[in-house]
Design a protein around this motif. Structure first.
Motif, PDB file in Angstrom:
ATOM      1  N   GLU A   1       0.219   0.293  19.151  1.00 37.26           N
ATOM      2  CA  GLU A   1       1.380   1.185  19.043  1.00 37.26           C
ATOM      3  C   GLU A   1       2.540   0.486  18.325  1.00 37.26           C
ATOM      4  N   GLU A   2       2.705  -0.805  18.552  1.00 38.32           N
ATOM      5  CA  GLU A   2       3.758  -1.557  17.844  1.00 38.32           C
ATOM      6  C   GLU A   2       3.423  -1.681  16.361  1.00 38.32           C
ATOM      7  N   TRP A   3       2.161  -1.864  16.051  1.00 44.61           N
ATOM      8  CA  TRP A   3       1.715  -1.901  14.654  1.00 44.61           C
ATOM      9  C   TRP A   3       2.020  -0.568  13.973  1.00 44.61           C
ATOM     10  N   ARG A   4       1.778   0.522  14.691  1.00 49.88           N
ATOM     11  CA  ARG A   4       2.041   1.859  14.128  1.00 49.88           C
ATOM     12  C   ARG A   4       3.527   2.067  13.866  1.00 49.88           C
ATOM     13  N   LYS A   5       4.372   1.575  14.757  1.00 49.41           N
ATOM     14  CA  LYS A   5       5.823   1.699  14.560  1.00 49.41           C
ATOM     15  C   LYS A   5       6.260   0.968  13.296  1.00 49.41           C
ATOM     16  N   VAL A   6       5.751  -0.244  13.098  1.00 49.13           N
ATOM     17  CA  VAL A   6       6.083  -1.026  11.902  1.00 49.13           C
ATOM     18  C   VAL A   6       5.520  -0.334  10.662  1.00 49.13           C
ATOM     19  N   ARG A   7       4.272   0.131  10.753  1.00 48.64           N
ATOM     20  CA  ARG A   7       3.649   0.865   9.638  1.00 48.64           C
ATOM     21  C   ARG A   7       4.507   2.053   9.227  1.00 48.64           C
ATOM     22  N   ASP A   8       4.925   2.837  10.201  1.00 48.03           N
ATOM     23  CA  ASP A   8       5.693   4.048   9.908  1.00 48.03           C
ATOM     24  C   ASP A   8       7.072   3.721   9.347  1.00 48.03           C
ATOM     25  N   ALA A   9       7.715   2.676   9.870  1.00 47.19           N
ATOM     26  CA  ALA A   9       9.025   2.260   9.349  1.00 47.19           C
ATOM     27  C   ALA A   9       8.886   1.775   7.902  1.00 47.19           C
ATOM     28  N   LEU A  10       7.840   1.017   7.621  1.00 48.27           N
ATOM     29  CA  LEU A  10       7.585   0.572   6.242  1.00 48.27           C
ATOM     30  C   LEU A  10       7.337   1.778   5.337  1.00 48.27           C
ATOM     31  N   GLY A  11       6.619   2.762   5.837  1.00 46.49           N
ATOM     32  CA  GLY A  11       6.347   3.961   5.054  1.00 46.49           C
ATOM     33  C   GLY A  11       7.613   4.737   4.733  1.00 46.49           C
ATOM     34  N   ARG A  12       8.511   4.883   5.711  1.00 49.96           N
ATOM     35  CA  ARG A  12       9.777   5.584   5.467  1.00 49.96           C
ATOM     36  C   ARG A  12      10.606   4.856   4.421  1.00 49.96           C
ATOM     37  N   MET A  13      10.671   3.523   4.560  1.00 51.03           N
ATOM     38  CA  MET A  13      11.429   2.718   3.610  1.00 51.03           C
ATOM     39  C   MET A  13      10.818   2.809   2.212  1.00 51.03           C
ATOM     40  N   ALA A  14       9.498   2.727   2.124  1.00 56.02           N
ATOM     41  CA  ALA A  14       8.812   2.765   0.826  1.00 56.02           C
ATOM     42  C   ALA A  14       9.032   4.106   0.134  1.00 56.02           C
ATOM     43  N   ARG A  15       8.911   5.180   0.877  1.00 58.79           N
ATOM     44  CA  ARG A  15       9.131   6.511   0.282  1.00 58.79           C
ATOM     45  C   ARG A  15      10.553   6.637  -0.255  1.00 58.79           C
ATOM     46  N   PHE A  16      11.531   6.211   0.540  1.00 52.24           N
ATOM     47  CA  PHE A  16      12.932   6.272   0.125  1.00 52.24           C
ATOM     48  C   PHE A  16      13.151   5.442  -1.140  1.00 52.24           C
ATOM     49  N   LEU A  17      12.582   4.246  -1.184  1.00 50.81           N
ATOM     50  CA  LEU A  17      12.736   3.375  -2.347  1.00 50.81           C
ATOM     51  C   LEU A  17      12.143   4.014  -3.593  1.00 50.81           C
ATOM     52  N   VAL A  18      10.947   4.534  -3.491  1.00 50.76           N
ATOM     53  CA  VAL A  18      10.295   5.150  -4.660  1.00 50.76           C
ATOM     54  C   VAL A  18      11.065   6.391  -5.104  1.00 50.76           C
ATOM     55  N   GLU A  19      11.535   7.182  -4.161  1.00 47.75           N
ATOM     56  CA  GLU A  19      12.334   8.363  -4.527  1.00 47.75           C
ATOM     57  C   GLU A  19      13.604   7.946  -5.259  1.00 47.75           C
ATOM     58  N   ALA A  20      14.268   6.893  -4.774  1.00 48.07           N
ATOM     59  CA  ALA A  20      15.487   6.411  -5.424  1.00 48.07           C
ATOM     60  C   ALA A  20      15.183   5.888  -6.827  1.00 48.07           C
ATOM     61  N   LEU A  21      14.094   5.133  -6.970  1.00 50.98           N
ATOM     62  CA  LEU A  21      13.714   4.621  -8.289  1.00 50.98           C
ATOM     63  C   LEU A  21      13.422   5.767  -9.246  1.00 50.98           C
ATOM     64  N   ALA A  28       0.826  -1.211   0.000  1.00 51.79           N
ATOM     65  CA  ALA A  28       0.000   0.000   0.000  1.00 51.79           C
ATOM     66  C   ALA A  28       0.860   1.261   0.000  1.00 51.79           C
ATOM     67  N   TRP A  29       1.907   1.282   0.814  1.00 52.72           N
ATOM     68  CA  TRP A  29       2.799   2.441   0.848  1.00 52.72           C
ATOM     69  C   TRP A  29       3.475   2.650  -0.501  1.00 52.72           C
ATOM     70  N   LEU A  30       4.004   1.589  -1.095  1.00 49.05           N
ATOM     71  CA  LEU A  30       4.705   1.719  -2.378  1.00 49.05           C
ATOM     72  C   LEU A  30       3.767   2.254  -3.459  1.00 49.05           C
ATOM     73  N   LYS A  31       2.556   1.750  -3.510  1.00 48.11           N
ATOM     74  CA  LYS A  31       1.580   2.246  -4.487  1.00 48.11           C
ATOM     75  C   LYS A  31       1.273   3.721  -4.234  1.00 48.11           C
ATOM     76  N   HIS A  32       1.108   4.069  -2.973  1.00 46.10           N
ATOM     77  CA  HIS A  32       0.802   5.455  -2.599  1.00 46.10           C
ATOM     78  C   HIS A  32       1.916   6.398  -3.056  1.00 46.10           C
ATOM     79  N   PHE A  33       3.158   6.069  -2.711  1.00 43.99           N
ATOM     80  CA  PHE A  33       4.268   6.957  -3.062  1.00 43.99           C
ATOM     81  C   PHE A  33       4.538   6.959  -4.564  1.00 43.99           C
ATOM     82  N   ALA A  34       4.321   5.849  -5.246  1.00 39.96           N
ATOM     83  CA  ALA A  34       4.484   5.820  -6.707  1.00 39.96           C
ATOM     84  C   ALA A  34       3.504   6.792  -7.355  1.00 39.96           C
TER      85      ALA A  34
END
Length: 150
Positions: free
Chosen positions: A113-133, A19-25
């Protein structure tokens, strides 16, 4: 580019990453076709749906699937594993497929709260990946880990 996010059950981390990757793409205008799958089939966890809805991303139409249920499963430019078990079980892909691995903690059975931490970490990684691509480069595992701030 076609991207596959692979996890064990395709029930939480890989679904959120998809979902994050699609959003940032969409947001950054990058032509990505993103799918997620699991080494085993389960169901999308309600906690994943809930925490993604909190950031405006809807997982209600998502469902758990195995690699063999995604379109053209052997034709991905990038396979991203988001848990160690999936990395170990990841099938051999053609030489032209790039693989990246970032292990995110499994929030199953933990407070939201643990789910949110994982969600946010995945979001940071996804944004960085899409920006790099978008810049025409594929970051390393370490760069993706650092972007996630795990």
């Amino acid at each position: 580019m076609r991207v596959l996010v692979l996890c064990t059950h395709n029930s939480a981390r890989s679904q959120m990453a998809e979902a994050w990757l699609k959003h940032f793409a969409r947001e950054l205008g990058v032509d990505l076709e993103v799918h997620s799958a699991g080494t085993e089939k389960a169901f999308v966890k309600e906690e994943a749906k809930r925490v993604m809805a909190e950031v405006g991303l809807d997982l209600s139409g998502h469902f758990s699937k195995t690699l063999f249920e995604v379109p053209d499963p052997w034709d991905f430019g990038l396979v991203l594993t988001v848990c160690d078990q999936a990395k170990e079980a990841c099938p051999a892909y053609p030489a032209r497929t790039e693989k990246r691995h970032v292990s995110f903690p499994d929030p199953t059975g933990k407070p939201l709260e643990e789910w949110r931490k994982v969600r946010d970490a995945l979001g940071r990684m996804a944004r960085f990946l899409v920006e790099a691509l978008k810049e025409g480069r594929l970051p390393s595992d370490e760069e993706l880990r650092q972007a996630a701030r795990l």
